[in-house]
Design a protein around this motif. Structure first.
Motif, mmCIF file in Angstrom:
data_model
loop_
_atom_site.group_PDB
_atom_site.id
_atom_site.type_symbol
_atom_site.label_atom_id
_atom_site.label_comp_id
_atom_site.label_asym_id
_atom_site.label_seq_id
_atom_site.Cartn_x
_atom_site.Cartn_y
_atom_site.Cartn_z
ATOM 1 N N TYR A 132 0.818 -1.215 0.000
ATOM 2 C CA TYR A 132 0.000 0.000 0.000
ATOM 3 C C TYR A 132 0.849 1.261 0.000
ATOM 4 O O TYR A 132 1.970 1.281 0.504
ATOM 5 C CB TYR A 132 -0.885 0.044 1.256
ATOM 6 N N ILE A 133 0.255 2.334 -0.553
ATOM 7 C CA ILE A 133 0.769 3.675 -0.326
ATOM 8 C C ILE A 133 -0.355 4.472 0.327
ATOM 9 O O ILE A 133 -1.464 4.569 -0.203
ATOM 10 C CB ILE A 133 1.264 4.366 -1.616
ATOM 11 N N HIS A 134 -0.087 4.993 1.508
ATOM 12 C CA HIS A 134 -1.060 5.809 2.219
ATOM 13 C C HIS A 134 -0.815 7.271 1.862
ATOM 14 O O HIS A 134 0.294 7.778 1.999
ATOM 15 C CB HIS A 134 -0.924 5.586 3.729
ATOM 16 N N ILE A 135 -1.870 7.949 1.407
ATOM 17 C CA ILE A 135 -1.795 9.358 1.006
ATOM 18 C C ILE A 135 -2.719 10.162 1.908
ATOM 19 O O ILE A 135 -3.932 9.931 1.919
ATOM 20 C CB ILE A 135 -2.230 9.552 -0.471
ATOM 21 N N ASP A 136 -2.163 11.097 2.647
ATOM 22 C CA ASP A 136 -2.982 11.996 3.463
ATOM 23 C C ASP A 136 -2.711 13.421 3.010
ATOM 24 O O ASP A 136 -1.607 13.937 3.178
ATOM 25 C CB ASP A 136 -2.668 11.850 4.950
#
Length: 277
Positions: A132-136
């Motif tokens: 996963y890549i978490h983008i906030d």
């Protein structure tokens, strides 16, 4: 037990109060209060480097109100954290100290790294063995986290947000920095990579997508949504799309950031769990 959390962002400030319910080994939470106030600290800070007097007065009133609610609900413990705008404001620490002195409310101005760590705790329950890549995307910064399953292997904070008003050249430079960082770091994880998004703008985009049986938006659909929203002017976004005024002017820049990071990472879809800082 009752707990409270205050999130002092660059675009808005939130308070949530919950009751912790314990039944044998099971722990659950009941929301007692949730308030979101559209006080845009980043408007002053990203332009002038400090929180202006009018905004400061509103901020003090809001913190006094939040502290009164915390006391009225007889909260056992609370955490108040401030992110990009407060940490970059020349008078951010002084304002936080004043709030602590006069309203007995302690505000922690956290680093981008600490912000990413807190967000990580919120999304880990939604991860499995995939990559996963978490983008906030916040008002003043974008936090990126790379995961192998539930294990975070890399993270980075970038000074690019929905409120931070960068010129085209500067924006391109930061996108280039993101892409360089991702190329270096994602070599440690195998494709495919799934995106997971947090932040008020991706939550709103998800609602506009009208997904009923899925918790994700495809890359194609996200771009189509961005084009669709961009066809409406500011007033029509408020009146027709039913957006808050402080959402209507930032949702397209935010959508571009989510979309660009997904493209860089090669992610075909983005999961939207509806959690945040």
């Amino acid at each position: 037990m009752k707990l409270a959390a205050i999130d002092i962002g660059s675009n808005a400030i939130r308070l949530q109060i919950i009751r912790v319910i314990k039944e044998n080994d099971l722990v659950s939470f009941k929301k007692l209060e949730y308030l979101r106030f559209p006080l845009r600290l980043g408007k002053d800070v990203f332009k002038d480097g400090a929180i202006g007097d009018l905004t400061k007065d509103k901020f003090e009133k809001l913190m006094r109100t939040f502290k009164l609610l915390i006391d009225l609900y007889e909260v056992d413990a609370y955490s108040a954290v401030a992110t990009s705008a407060m940490r970059e404001a020349k008078n951010g620490k002084a304002i936080a100290a004043m709030v602590a002195t006069y309203f007995d409310l302690k505000i922690d101005i956290i680093s981008g790294k600490a912000e990413a760590e807190m967000l990580s705790k919120a999304i880990v329950p939604y991860l499995d063995e995939k990559n996963y890549i978490h983008i906030d995307v916040g008002g003043g910064s974008t936090e990126l986290n790379l995961y192998k399953g539930k294990t975070k292997i890399n993270s980075q904070s970038f000074k690019l947000g929905s409120v931070r008003n960068l010129n085209v050249t500067k924006r391109k430079e930061i996108f280039k920095s993101m892409e360089t960082w991702l190329k270096q770091k994602k070599n440690n994880i195998a494709a495919p990579i799934i995106a997971i998004g947090t932040g008020g703008n991706i939550n709103k985009l998800f609602k506009l997508s009208r997904q009923k049986y899925n918790d994700s938006i495809s890359f194609t659909e996200l771009n189509a949504l961005r084009v669709y929203i961009n066809e409406f002017d500011y007033e029509k976004r408020i009146n027709i799309l039913k957006m808050n005024p402080d959402r209507a002017d930032v949702i397209v820049p935010a959508a571009q950031i989510y979309s660009e990071v997904m493209r860089m990472a090669g992610a075909d879809s983005i999961i939207v769990p509806g959690v945040g800082l």
